[in-house]
Design a protein around this motif. Structure first.
Motif, mmCIF file in Angstrom:
data_model
loop_
_atom_site.group_PDB
_atom_site.id
_atom_site.type_symbol
_atom_site.label_atom_id
_atom_site.label_comp_id
_atom_site.label_asym_id
_atom_site.label_seq_id
_atom_site.Cartn_x
_atom_site.Cartn_y
_atom_site.Cartn_z
ATOM 1 N N ASP A 51 -20.493 -18.119 -8.040
ATOM 2 C CA ASP A 51 -20.984 -19.495 -8.112
ATOM 3 C C ASP A 51 -19.864 -20.373 -8.680
ATOM 4 O OD1 ASP A 51 -23.965 -17.878 -8.958
ATOM 5 O OD2 ASP A 51 -23.623 -18.934 -7.076
ATOM 6 N N GLU A 52 -20.112 -21.109 -9.751
ATOM 7 C CA GLU A 52 -19.059 -21.991 -10.270
ATOM 8 C C GLU A 52 -18.242 -21.348 -11.389
ATOM 9 O OE1 GLU A 52 -22.249 -22.476 -10.414
ATOM 10 O OE2 GLU A 52 -22.863 -22.801 -12.498
ATOM 11 N N LEU A 70 -16.305 -26.520 -8.690
ATOM 12 C CA LEU A 70 -17.160 -27.309 -9.563
ATOM 13 C C LEU A 70 -18.644 -27.200 -9.243
ATOM 14 C CD1 LEU A 70 -14.912 -30.470 -9.958
ATOM 15 C CD2 LEU A 70 -15.246 -28.582 -11.579
ATOM 16 N N LYS A 71 -19.013 -27.238 -7.991
ATOM 17 C CA LYS A 71 -20.423 -27.214 -7.624
ATOM 18 C C LYS A 71 -20.833 -25.865 -7.039
ATOM 19 C CE LYS A 71 -20.668 -32.190 -6.852
ATOM 20 N NZ LYS A 71 -21.015 -33.292 -5.894
#
Lengths: 114, 114
Positions: A51-52, A70-71
């Motif tokens: 994920d991030e 970042l996202k």
């Protein structure tokens, strides 16, 4: 068929300049990898995201390299300042949790530092 | 740490001949094993993989590989080479214990002679 996208495909830069590469993984793939492949060698992992979050950046030269996601979707790898020895192919790959042992690779960015 | 050895950085065969690319790994516990192919200035494409089960694995483009635990090998073969098989081939492993990092061999460049 879904693919990993990378841009640019080719980049020529002068030493001491900054350079950035972008990667968009396959939709839904939580894990993203950046590899560096020096000519004539196999790829070596620079950084891995879940994920991030960074889960492995042990081989990332942190004095000049940085990576972010970042996202938790697309990712950017930056080099500042670039050195002659950074000339290589930079590959991005992604995988899902359920098939974490199979990574799908993008076409790569060929970096030449002059 | 895991390591992968590909015997022969360059293999040359005639069109129609048998292709044999050798790969040995070092691990006390059999890892997951992969063969990837890379065409010039492109990313890596998965040919085949072994995780569990049948030790003879069939992949795309007529390639197959056999996992031999006693020999710590995972050699790649194709009965009859085609000109389109000319590329760089990488063997890779992921340990099923500890850090599940994909580790690549140095690669073997396959040349097909007409």
């Amino acid at each position: 068929e879904a693919e990993v996208a990378q841009s640019p495909r080719y980049k020529i830069t002068e030493k001491s300049q900054a350079v950035a590469f972008w990667c968009d993984p396959i939709s839904g793939h939580a894990t993203l990898y950046w590899y560096r492949q020096i000519l004539g060698q196999g790829p070596e992992l620079l950084v891995q995201f879940q994920d991030e979050s960074v889960v492995d950046d042990s081989q990332l030269p942190k004095d000049r390299f940085s990576a972010e996601r970042l996202k938790g979707v697309d990712s950017t790898l930056k080099i500042q300042p670039a050195e002659l020895g950074d000339s290589a192919m930079y590959l991005c790959a992604s995988s899902t949790r359920s098939t974490g042992n199979e990574q799908y690779f993008g076409p790569g960015t060929r970096l030449t530092v002059t | 740490a895991q390591s992968v050895t590909q015997l022969g950085s360059h293999v040359s065969v005639s069109e129609g001949a048998l292709v044999l690319l050798r790969c040995n790994y070092s691990s006390s516990v059999p890892p997951y094993l992969f063969w990837y192919v890379q065409y010039p200035n492109q990313g890596l494409q998965l040919l085949l993989k072994y995780t569990t089960g049948a030790t003879l694995v069939k992949g795309i483009n007529g390639f197959e590989a056999e996992f031999k635990k006693s020999e710590t090998s995972f050699h790649l073969t194709k009965p009859s080479a085609h000109m389109s098989d000319a590329a760089e081939y990488f063997c890779a492993v992921i340990s099923i214990q500890g850090a599940q990092k994909l580790v690549f061999g140095q690669g073997t460049r396959l040349t097909i002679n007409p």
